[in-house]
Scaffold this motif. Sequence first.
Motif, PDB file in Angstrom:
ATOM      1  N   GLY A  56       3.012   9.543   0.297  1.00 17.07           N
ATOM      2  CA  GLY A  56       2.807  10.341  -0.898  1.00 17.07           C
ATOM      3  C   GLY A  56       1.566   9.993  -1.695  1.00 17.07           C
ATOM      4  O   GLY A  56       1.303  10.631  -2.724  1.00 17.07           O
ATOM      5  N   MET A  57       0.786   9.024  -1.261  1.00 17.87           N
ATOM      6  CA  MET A  57      -0.442   8.650  -1.965  1.00 17.87           C
ATOM      7  C   MET A  57      -1.651   9.150  -1.198  1.00 17.87           C
ATOM      8  O   MET A  57      -1.650   9.199   0.036  1.00 17.87           O
ATOM      9  N   GLU A  58      -2.707   9.496  -1.938  1.00 12.27           N
ATOM     10  CA  GLU A  58      -3.982   9.774  -1.297  1.00 12.27           C
ATOM     11  C   GLU A  58      -4.455   8.522  -0.567  1.00 12.27           C
ATOM     12  O   GLU A  58      -4.158   7.403  -0.979  1.00 12.27           O
ATOM     13  N   ARG A  59      -5.195   8.720   0.512  1.00  9.90           N
ATOM     14  CA  ARG A  59      -5.584   7.592   1.350  1.00  9.90           C
ATOM     15  C   ARG A  59      -6.315   6.506   0.560  1.00  9.90           C
ATOM     16  O   ARG A  59      -6.027   5.320   0.714  1.00  9.90           O
ATOM     17  N   ALA A  60      -7.251   6.876  -0.291  1.00  6.34           N
ATOM     18  CA  ALA A  60      -8.015   5.869  -1.038  1.00  6.34           C
ATOM     19  C   ALA A  60      -7.103   5.074  -1.962  1.00  6.34           C
ATOM     20  O   ALA A  60      -7.222   3.841  -2.071  1.00  6.34           O
ATOM     21  N   GLU A  61      -6.197   5.762  -2.649  1.00  5.00           N
ATOM     22  CA  GLU A  61      -5.273   5.071  -3.542  1.00  5.00           C
ATOM     23  C   GLU A  61      -4.340   4.161  -2.764  1.00  5.00           C
ATOM     24  O   GLU A  61      -4.076   3.015  -3.159  1.00  5.00           O
ATOM     25  N   SER A  62      -3.840   4.655  -1.629  1.00  5.06           N
ATOM     26  CA  SER A  62      -2.952   3.856  -0.795  1.00  5.06           C
ATOM     27  C   SER A  62      -3.669   2.623  -0.269  1.00  5.06           C
ATOM     28  O   SER A  62      -3.131   1.510  -0.298  1.00  5.06           O
ATOM     29  N   ASP A  63      -4.898   2.795   0.228  1.00  4.01           N
ATOM     30  CA  ASP A  63      -5.650   1.662   0.770  1.00  4.01           C
ATOM     31  C   ASP A  63      -5.877   0.605  -0.297  1.00  4.01           C
ATOM     32  O   ASP A  63      -5.750  -0.600  -0.025  1.00  4.01           O
ATOM     33  N   ARG A  64      -6.210   1.031  -1.495  1.00  7.92           N
ATOM     34  CA  ARG A  64      -6.483   0.072  -2.569  1.00  7.92           C
ATOM     35  C   ARG A  64      -5.226  -0.688  -2.951  1.00  7.92           C
ATOM     36  O   ARG A  64      -5.255  -1.915  -3.101  1.00  7.92           O
ATOM     37  N   LEU A  65      -4.109   0.015  -3.075  1.00 11.83           N
ATOM     38  CA  LEU A  65      -2.871  -0.649  -3.461  1.00 11.83           C
ATOM     39  C   LEU A  65      -2.380  -1.570  -2.343  1.00 11.83           C
ATOM     40  O   LEU A  65      -1.963  -2.712  -2.602  1.00 11.83           O
ATOM     41  N   LEU A  66      -2.438  -1.107  -1.104  1.00 18.33           N
ATOM     42  CA  LEU A  66      -2.014  -1.957   0.011  1.00 18.33           C
ATOM     43  C   LEU A  66      -2.884  -3.205   0.119  1.00 18.33           C
ATOM     44  O   LEU A  66      -2.390  -4.302   0.390  1.00 18.33           O
ATOM     45  N   SER A  67      -4.174  -3.050  -0.092  1.00 16.10           N
ATOM     46  CA  SER A  67      -5.071  -4.204  -0.048  1.00 16.10           C
ATOM     47  C   SER A  67      -4.643  -5.249  -1.081  1.00 16.10           C
ATOM     48  O   SER A  67      -4.633  -6.454  -0.793  1.00 16.10           O
TER      49      SER A  67
END
Length: 319
Positions: free
Chosen positions: A252-263
């Motif tokens: 449910g997250m945009e890829r950039a937002e997901s990548d930043r949070l996962l990082s």
Amino acid sequence: MAVVSPAVSSAAPAVPPTLRDARVPADGMYEGRRTLRRVPEGWEERPYDLIDVVPQGRLIGAEIRGVDLAKPLTPALREELNRALLEWKVLFFRGAGITSEQQRAFALNWGDLETNPLLARGSADDVVRFDKGGSATPTYENVWHADVTFRERPALGAVLQLREVPPVGGDTMWADMAAAYDNLPDEVKARIEGAQAVHDFIPGFVRFYGPEKLIPLQEQFPPVTHPVVRRHPETGRRMLFVNTSFTTHIVGMERAESDRLLSYLVRQAQVPEYQVRFHWQAGDVAFWDNRSTQHYAVDDYAPHRRVAERVAIAGDRPY
């Protein structure tokens, strides 16, 4: 007599000094006291009657003495070892020196054993053999991860024995992912409450295998979804459940937002206060809770050889 008026100063009033602006990077990890809670709130700690538990750190890791892993476990001994596992997350048995069959028998006290077609087979289908160093290709090391989270039911735990150790290096580290969750900022906890993430075996293995190896396994191991924060099925404790090897994105997250949070989330395993580091000797055994930990095999022993065997215990569906 002339009257001389006092001189009037034209200087501006003194301005108190101010602190200059400084940019603080977003999603940083900063100094400060951390919450180091080894057991859940309300957990009743009781003495051990059948084993000696020697802590290897404040939060995670204990050496267990007084147990012969070559012998069958009584129900009472199994209960004490399981309680120690829940409290310390990874247990060490120095100089156990057991056979592969005895290693399997010990692990079977906690459930059925997994097979893994992606890893080299040992003496049985459910024994994995890691033979590293020398001319072998470095694989599955130098990354924080939990085992097989790409399965619908990731492993409960694993039992690893070192058969051959290098003269220096080759340690393994474990991190307590309940502590990692406890210390997240409240705003991050709010963002990931109820969030789901996708796990896939491809990212963890594509660096080592070509398409001819991986494509036939895609149907057996389709992407699965797990909660970003899972609850431990025995203690109820919340634990961060994403890792570098297999978590691809947050649903449910945009890829950039997901990548930043996962990082940001996967970096939590790197905090030393959450970790224990074990220096192996030949014949040592480690038994860890894969639900509540991540681990990191340190690849610093080339060109020497390091040989290990592992059995993994099938787990439940995270919730």
